[in-house]
Each structure stands twice: as C-alpha cells, then as structure tokens.
Design an enzyme around this catalytic site. Structure first.
Site, PDB file in Angstrom:
ATOM      1  CE  LYS A  36     -53.390   5.739 -16.411  1.00  0.00           C
ATOM      2  NZ  LYS A  36     -54.631   5.648 -17.207  1.00  0.00           N
ATOM      3  CD  GLU A  60     -58.021  10.252 -19.179  1.00  0.00           C
ATOM      4  OE1 GLU A  60     -58.111   9.405 -20.087  1.00  0.00           O
ATOM      5  OE2 GLU A  60     -56.925  10.754 -18.822  1.00  0.00           O
ATOM      6  CE  LYS A 110     -56.428   6.391 -23.668  1.00  0.00           C
ATOM      7  NZ  LYS A 110     -56.520   5.507 -22.470  1.00  0.00           N
ATOM      8  CG  ASP A 145     -46.841   8.598 -21.245  1.00  0.00           C
ATOM      9  OD1 ASP A 145     -47.775   8.050 -21.856  1.00  0.00           O
ATOM     10  OD2 ASP A 145     -46.830   8.703 -20.007  1.00  0.00           O
TER      11      ASP A 145
END
Length: 340
Positions: A156, A208, A253, A305
């Site tokens: 991130k 991303e 998602k 995860d």
C-alpha cells in the site's frame, strides 16, 4: 442456481466487529477493526451464511447494509433466486452478503459444493498476495521480513513522495518475492511517472488504481511499462467497457460488485474483453474469503489475505501455507454445515 425454493426462509442479519492485529493504513484511511454484516438464511435445519463489509469509500457500511436487508425481510423470506437479487438490491455489501448466504444454502440443499454448482473446476490452493500497510520505508521492509511465508506481496502506497523509497526498501528485504503496489487513487500522472523507474527497477509486476475515480482519462496515452489494474474505478460489469485500452487487469471484489453471482459473470466478461482478472477483498473473516476463493480459479492475481490481519477468525477457517490460501468446503459453501 435459478430454482426458487418455495419453503419460507428464516432470515437473520447482524453486525460483528473484529479488531485488527494492528492499525492498517492506505491513502486517506486508517482501519483498526473489521466490521461486517453477517446474513443467515435458514430452511428447516439448513443454514446458509454470507458476510459483507461494504465499500467504505462509497459510504456502503454494515449499518446501511443492515437497513437494506431489513427493508426486504418479507420479500427475502418468501424465497428468492440469485437472479432476482440482482434486481432487488444494487451492487454492494448487502447484496454480497445475501447472495453468498443463498449460495451456501444452495450447497446444503443440493448436497454439492458451491464451486460445483457454479460450474467451476475443483479448487486448488491459490498463491495469494499478503498486504503491507503504508508506513515508513524501513517499517514496511520489516513487515515484509516478518511475512516470511509470503511469496507475493502487495504494498500500500500513499500520496507523498516516498513511494520509491518504500518499494526499494521492501525489495531489499524480500529480493525473491513477487510484488505489486496499490496507490488507492493516490497518484497524479506526474507522481506516477516519477516513481515508475524505481518500480521497474524493483520488479513491480502490477500498479493498482494509480489515479482517482473519475480521472480514468489520465490513463490515456500513459504507456506504462508495468501493467495497470483498476480497483475503485470498476465496481461491476457496467464499468468494464470504459477501461478497455486503459488498464490491463481488473480487480473484482465481491463487496463491490454485489456477490459471487455478479463476480463470476464479471470475470468471464472481463476475460472476453482481454483483461486479466484479479480477485481482491475488503478484509473480513474466512466467510468473506471463501466465496472469493471460488472465483480465484479464474484469476491471474489473487489477493485474499483478510483473515491474516484480524485477531480472531472463524472456526473452521481458511488456511495459509507456503504463501497459498486453501479453503476447504467445510468453511463455507460445502454440502455439510460449517460451525457458526
């Protein structure tokens, strides 16, 4: 999948909170707990369960999701199909939790696991990324070292000027790991161009969601040497066409698109349009990972995860070994009841 079960269902829906092992930072947000909506559909002694977190940046929260579900209680308890859910609820966490509960109940009723009902191949353990919270470069490097079992890492990043340092530090700590980075809309064209040489040097495989939602035109003519993935810019199948020629990877998602039913449709459409497919998660327990694990058989990149970062998970739950996630049918979506 399309059969409408006539026996009345009993619906229950409630909110759960699970503390995280430590604060988790991304661009513009810090999370300290995983708050989820659990939906249960009971048919006699059979119970199907689903879990949804919603989409925080769209103000789709477990509280608002619970209100959506309760407003449809009478309709749901009369019996509903997956196709009817697409009309009853918009994409988001409420429809995800309900759709997954219905898939789980279908498996119990028909005596076959969800993957089989969905026409998917028998599942295998999937290589998954493990996510590093945005932090100081050395702190991220230390986190990467502690994730010694991970073979793939997702970093991130933030909207400051230290992202190249973060990537270099993690690469030095884990020279052999597959690596992607996630900006969560935090880059400008200039800041991305500035960081790209360091990303290329470090062997970053995917970048991303570099740019904010609504700025997809910034992707035009970018000619990135690293494949780009869309996350916040693609919620469900209706967003796919706008990204053709702009990104190479689509992050699906279940909380965004509204459940496994839409996710399977979306993945097949994305692949037909030439995209590679990624399955991601908004966090949560094994009940959130399990339906996404079914989708994972269609995906080039797997990011499942979530349970690693909560203090307590479901029992039974998914397992992680040698950097891979495995989800037995007994966790969710199997013909035998799982533990609550």
């Amino acid at each position: 999948m399309t059969k409408l079960w006539q026996a009345p269902l009993k619906l229950s829906a409630y909110i759960e909170k699970r503390p995280l092992t430590q604060a988790f930072h991304i661009t513009g947000y810090t999370f300290t707990e995983s708050e989820v909506l659990v939906v249960c559909l009971q048919d006699g002694e059979l119970v199907g369960r689903g879990e949804g977190l919603g989409v925080y940046y769209r103000h789709d929260t477990p509280t608002s999701m619970l209100k959506q579900i309760e407003a449809l209680r009478e309709r749901i308890e009369l019996g509903v199909t997956h196709e009817q859910l697409q009309e009853l609820l918009p994409p988001g966490g409420a429809r995800n939790a309900l759709d997954c509960a219905l898939w789980d109940l279908d498996a119990k009723r028909q005596g076959s696991p969800v993957w089989q009902l969905a026409g998917m191949p028998a599942p295998q353990p999937l290589l998954t990324t493990f996510t590093l919270s945005a932090d100081e470069p050395e702190a991220m490097a230390e986190s990467a070292r502690q994730l010694s079992d991970a073979r793939a890492l997702k970093l991130k990043l933030t909207n400051d000027h230290r992202n190249a340092e973060r990537v270099r530090a993690v690469r030095a700590a884990r020279p052999g790991a597959w690596m992607m980075v996630d900006a969560n809309q935090g880059f400008t064209r200039d800041s991305l161009q500035e960081a790209l040489p360091a990303f290329v040097e470090a062997g970053v495989a995917v970048v991303e969601q570099p740019f904010p939602v609504g700025c997809e035109n910034w992707l035009d003519g970018l000619n990135s040497p690293i494949p780009l993935a869309a996350d916040e810019s693609v919620q469900d199948h209706r967003d796919l066409q706008n990204l053709v020629g702009r990104v190479q990877v689509i992050n699906i998602k279940l909380d965004k698109c509204g459940g496994l039913t839409e996710a399977l449709t979306m993945a097949r459409m994305a692949r037909d349009l030439g995209f590679k497919v990624m399955v991601g998660n908004m966090g949560g327990s094994s009940w959130s990972m399990a339906p996404a694990f079914v989708l994972g058989s269609l995906c080039a990149v797997v990011d499942l995860d979530g349970p690693v970062y909560v203090l307590t998970d479901r029992t039974p739950g998914v397992s992680y070994q040698d950097g891979r996630i495995w989800c037995p049918d007994g966790v969710w979506g199997g013909p035998v009841m799982a533990a609550a």
